[in-house]
Design an enzyme around this catalytic site. Sequence first.
Site, PDB file in Angstrom:
ATOM      1  CE  LYS A  22      17.854   8.975  32.028  1.00 31.77           C
ATOM      2  NZ  LYS A  22      18.672   9.876  30.927  1.00 31.77           N
ATOM      3  CG  ASN A  23      16.704  12.970  33.516  1.00 34.54           C
ATOM      4  OD1 ASN A  23      17.183  12.268  32.640  1.00 34.54           O
ATOM      5  ND2 ASN A  23      15.357  12.519  33.317  1.00 34.54           N
ATOM      6  CB  CYS A 117      15.133   8.691  23.152  1.00 33.13           C
ATOM      7  SG  CYS A 117      15.572   7.627  24.425  1.00 33.13           S
ATOM      8  NE  ARG A 122      15.294  14.957  22.980  1.00 31.60           N
ATOM      9  CZ  ARG A 122      15.665  13.959  23.644  1.00 31.60           C
ATOM     10  NH1 ARG A 122      15.382  14.174  25.227  1.00 31.60           N
ATOM     11  NH2 ARG A 122      16.564  13.018  23.425  1.00 31.60           N
ATOM     12  CG  ASP A 311      11.613  11.731  31.150  1.00 30.59           C
ATOM     13  OD1 ASP A 311      11.430  11.688  29.981  1.00 30.59           O
ATOM     14  OD2 ASP A 311      12.630  12.040  31.798  1.00 30.59           O
ATOM     15  NE  ARG A 403      19.981   6.351  26.356  1.00 26.95           N
ATOM     16  CZ  ARG A 403      19.172   7.350  26.444  1.00 26.95           C
ATOM     17  NH1 ARG A 403      17.992   7.251  25.807  1.00 26.95           N
ATOM     18  NH2 ARG A 403      19.284   8.583  26.849  1.00 26.95           N
TER      19      ARG A 403
END
Length: 424
Positions: A22-23, A117, A122, A311, A403
Amino acid sequence: MDRIRVRGGSRLNGRIAIGGAKNAALPLMATALLTEEAVILTNAPALADVATMGGLIAQHGLRVEHDTEGRRIILDGAANQFEAPYDLVRKMRASVLVLGPLLARYGQARVSLPGGCAIGTRPVDLHLKGLEQMGALIELDAGYINARVPAEANGGRLKGARIIFPQVSVGATENLLMAAALATGTTELVNAAREPEISDLAHCLLSMGARIEGIGTDRLVVKGVDNLHGTTHAILPDRIEAGTFACAGAITGGELLLEGMRLELFGAFSRALREAGVELEEEAEGVRARRLNGLHGVDVMTEPFPGFATDMQAQYMALMAVAEGASMITETIFENRFMHVPELTRMGARINAHGSSAIVRGVPRLSGAPVMATDLRASVSLIIAGLAAEGETVVNRVYHLDRGYERIERKLAAVGAEIERLPG
């Protein structure tokens, strides 16, 4: 709202196919804004965040075709809309990655400040300061980033610059790397992020005609070109999904083949697992993870790659909750990423969190309980804990889970877990 029900006690054994990361997929999709030709991404995951990014790219005027069965995304066309609205960007922080490509190719962008999230502030200041160094004029107004490249300066194009990041930022590195690909002159990114997803993005840009040196290091040198062309690029395997399943197998005492995974993508996570009593072995088809005997507490600190991934912190904490002895888990990346601790303690875990560190004292067993997911990785840590718990665990608010994990209940059920999705 859907829930996930898990009944603990089953040992996981078998094979799990690891999807595309995903990233990596999200910034790779943004590269389509740098060219009118088709960018075709294979090994594409079918995730809520990928759909959100697809909607955002389409909103800019490109054609987006996502073949979920064929695991392929096709993006092509020219942008005719330069605003990334709040309703789309609020769902996912990675939406800000359209800023660099839009500025580099079209000289203008209006992007809502991002959401995602609730694991920390951030800020996007490193993105904006870097783009300003490259000649962009930026204003913040009513929750939006208004950015443009003056037509009278440098022919309306971003210009190369030497940008030194005061701290490592994956998103800022990605945004500025894409922007630099079409800037005039040479851009040097110093203290750049080294995550595998950064290298994947760089290799995709290379295949589009970009000129990049230093891939895989903390110093990226980009010599801007006038145009980029289309490409076909395979998204690298999702190291976070693979690490999650490695923890799930280990907490149940099982053995899993993580199909398609490469061991070097784990970074320091592999060392922590091995010291805790989990064997990792690379094979032709992927990485095999098996628990040797008992689990042992091992201290970790989250750091930029190749350090221990933030993560993986929540999943690793669930594993340490049933390990022999104590472990200290220190979070250095995000300031609000221990929200899963109260939920794990509801299941009988002994965890004391103070500031950026948590002491986990392993217990012989956990107990099933109703729990609440607070963010993407926290939600899957509760499923991992539920796999080892006595009785039934019900995880609420699993929209977070969708997600970043594709059909996780099916993948786990296929290797022996008693797990099901309960429609809301």
